[in-house]
Design a protein around this motif. Sequence first.
Motif, mmCIF file in Angstrom:
data_model
loop_
_atom_site.group_PDB
_atom_site.id
_atom_site.type_symbol
_atom_site.label_atom_id
_atom_site.label_comp_id
_atom_site.label_asym_id
_atom_site.label_seq_id
_atom_site.Cartn_x
_atom_site.Cartn_y
_atom_site.Cartn_z
ATOM 1 N N ILE A 67 0.924 -0.984 0.021
ATOM 2 C CA ILE A 67 0.001 0.079 -0.057
ATOM 3 C C ILE A 67 0.866 1.131 0.105
ATOM 4 C CG2 ILE A 67 -1.779 1.378 1.487
ATOM 5 C CD1 ILE A 67 -2.870 -1.158 2.130
ATOM 6 N N LEU A 68 2.078 1.218 0.877
ATOM 7 C CA LEU A 68 2.801 2.315 0.959
ATOM 8 C C LEU A 68 3.320 2.714 -0.524
ATOM 9 C CD1 LEU A 68 4.434 4.506 2.441
ATOM 10 C CD2 LEU A 68 6.189 2.681 3.128
ATOM 11 N N PHE A 69 3.891 1.624 -1.065
ATOM 12 C CA PHE A 69 4.794 1.929 -2.380
ATOM 13 C C PHE A 69 3.566 2.338 -3.557
ATOM 14 C CE2 PHE A 69 8.420 -0.020 -0.751
ATOM 15 C CZ PHE A 69 9.276 0.531 -1.122
ATOM 16 N N GLY A 70 2.237 1.528 -3.346
ATOM 17 C CA GLY A 70 1.349 2.064 -4.202
ATOM 18 C C GLY A 70 1.099 3.550 -4.075
ATOM 19 N N PHE A 71 1.174 4.312 -2.924
ATOM 20 C CA PHE A 71 0.799 5.524 -2.836
ATOM 21 C C PHE A 71 2.094 6.317 -3.531
ATOM 22 C CE2 PHE A 71 -2.452 4.799 0.539
ATOM 23 C CZ PHE A 71 -3.314 5.779 -0.014
ATOM 24 N N ILE A 72 3.226 5.700 -3.255
ATOM 25 C CA ILE A 72 4.316 6.206 -3.842
ATOM 26 C C ILE A 72 4.253 6.505 -5.441
ATOM 27 C CG2 ILE A 72 6.723 6.189 -4.268
ATOM 28 C CD1 ILE A 72 7.102 5.311 -1.413
ATOM 29 N N TYR A 73 3.820 5.371 -6.101
ATOM 30 C CA TYR A 73 3.824 5.385 -7.781
ATOM 31 C C TYR A 73 2.858 6.109 -7.945
ATOM 32 C CZ TYR A 73 6.693 1.185 -7.461
ATOM 33 O OH TYR A 73 7.922 0.366 -7.078
ATOM 34 N N GLY A 75 1.773 8.905 -6.227
ATOM 35 C CA GLY A 75 2.210 10.182 -6.286
ATOM 36 C C GLY A 75 3.315 10.750 -7.124
ATOM 37 N N ILE A 76 4.278 9.910 -7.782
ATOM 38 C CA ILE A 76 5.334 10.319 -8.897
ATOM 39 C C ILE A 76 4.394 10.400 -10.176
ATOM 40 C CG2 ILE A 76 7.083 9.387 -7.590
ATOM 41 C CD1 ILE A 76 7.133 7.120 -9.399
ATOM 42 N N GLY A 77 3.533 9.822 -10.262
ATOM 43 C CA GLY A 77 2.641 9.742 -11.472
ATOM 44 C C GLY A 77 2.506 8.308 -12.042
ATOM 45 N N ILE A 78 1.251 7.793 -11.768
ATOM 46 C CA ILE A 78 1.034 6.595 -12.524
ATOM 47 C C ILE A 78 1.264 6.288 -13.626
ATOM 48 C CG2 ILE A 78 -1.328 6.830 -13.069
ATOM 49 C CD1 ILE A 78 -0.101 4.063 -10.800
ATOM 50 N N GLU A 79 1.390 7.320 -14.493
ATOM 51 C CA GLU A 79 1.753 7.132 -15.910
ATOM 52 C C GLU A 79 3.069 6.682 -16.192
ATOM 53 O OE1 GLU A 79 2.328 11.186 -14.840
ATOM 54 O OE2 GLU A 79 0.844 9.828 -14.559
ATOM 55 N N LEU A 92 -4.519 3.513 -7.653
ATOM 56 C CA LEU A 92 -3.910 3.086 -6.593
ATOM 57 C C LEU A 92 -3.568 1.534 -6.386
ATOM 58 C CD1 LEU A 92 -2.550 3.667 -3.635
ATOM 59 C CD2 LEU A 92 -4.693 3.427 -2.682
ATOM 60 N N LEU A 93 -4.934 0.750 -6.944
ATOM 61 C CA LEU A 93 -4.688 -0.311 -7.004
ATOM 62 C C LEU A 93 -3.687 -1.063 -8.232
ATOM 63 C CD1 LEU A 93 -8.610 -1.547 -7.176
ATOM 64 C CD2 LEU A 93 -6.687 -1.998 -5.357
ATOM 65 N N ASN A 94 -3.535 -0.261 -9.266
ATOM 66 C CA ASN A 94 -2.501 -0.566 -10.153
ATOM 67 C C ASN A 94 -1.017 -0.491 -9.621
ATOM 68 O OD1 ASN A 94 -4.024 -1.387 -12.683
ATOM 69 N ND2 ASN A 94 -4.257 0.725 -13.166
ATOM 70 N N GLY A 95 -1.046 0.833 -8.631
ATOM 71 C CA GLY A 95 0.496 0.804 -7.980
ATOM 72 C C GLY A 95 0.444 -0.193 -7.151
ATOM 73 N N PHE A 96 -0.468 -0.414 -6.502
ATOM 74 C CA PHE A 96 -0.542 -1.797 -5.532
ATOM 75 C C PHE A 96 0.066 -3.103 -5.999
ATOM 76 C CE2 PHE A 96 -2.483 -5.600 -3.276
ATOM 77 C CZ PHE A 96 -1.844 -5.012 -1.913
ATOM 78 N N PHE A 97 -0.759 -3.388 -7.050
ATOM 79 C CA PHE A 97 -0.404 -4.598 -7.794
ATOM 80 C C PHE A 97 0.958 -4.719 -8.538
ATOM 81 C CE2 PHE A 97 -5.231 -4.923 -7.855
ATOM 82 C CZ PHE A 97 -5.179 -5.925 -6.879
#
Length: 305
Positions: A67-73, A75-79, A92-97
Amino acid sequence: MAKKVKDPGFGYNSKKNAKDIINDDGSSNVLHINRKKSISDLYTYFIDISWFQFFFLIILSYTIVNILFGFIYVGIGIEQITKPKGNFIEDLLNGFFFSAQTLTTVGYGGIAPKGMLANFIAAFEAMIGLLSFSFITGLLYGRFSKPKANLKFSENLILRDFKKGRAIMFRLMNSRKTVMIEPEIKVTLSITEKDGKGDFKRNFFTLNLERNKVMYLPTIWTVVHEIDEKSPLFNYTNKEIENLDAFLYILINYHEESFAQKVYQIYSYDFTKLKTGVKYVSSASFDEEGYTVLDHEKLSEVKKM
């Protein structure tokens, strides 16, 4: 005349209805304050907790890190790892997975870091994953390989007529199917009473046993302390013994075949578990083919004499 022994580490001072220092499972019941902690305490903690707690903490930690790294991704731009969905929860789910794939080094290929910053974060996360799973593997090996006795003690003590006098008894058995080789037992009695000044003090006695060592034990051992002239309980009536503020502290060791080495187990009895005028029911019998049958549920079963 009963002979007192020196304080085995419990302390002479006491109070009315002081709690047992040793729990029934052999763990310490002492509250530590102002104790300095070290990193080695973490290993000991994970080795000693239950399996349920162990896996719960692993799953919880795994989820929190992802979850923490999901928020980081996010935060820097999921793109930088995948096409944005235009919805925070889906991003967030994409960042989580993606974090889970990176942490476990699975890397399905559906999501991959594209920006330089995302690559740096993913590389750092992969290192954390490798170190974490190495640590967990070591803990799993430590938990499985740790030599541990698996003895089961009767839930009660009994005080009964024995030979020409009286005796206190309890029973124990091996919960595993292995034979206990050269089991040896030591029993210490702790009695809390008021001294001449009105303060509560502990007195300690090493109890003489009918047998403190046997060659091997395939079934059940009834440990017997005869209350004779040398017993610290000799001058007490049965009713007084029942009302004593007293504990039995037990240390037993034997050679465990499963680990090919000697193992130890500690146990304690509070005298509130004492029953009088009863005897243990036999828990061993023979089947039709002549095999000895051991009923584990009858270890603590008693009947009136």
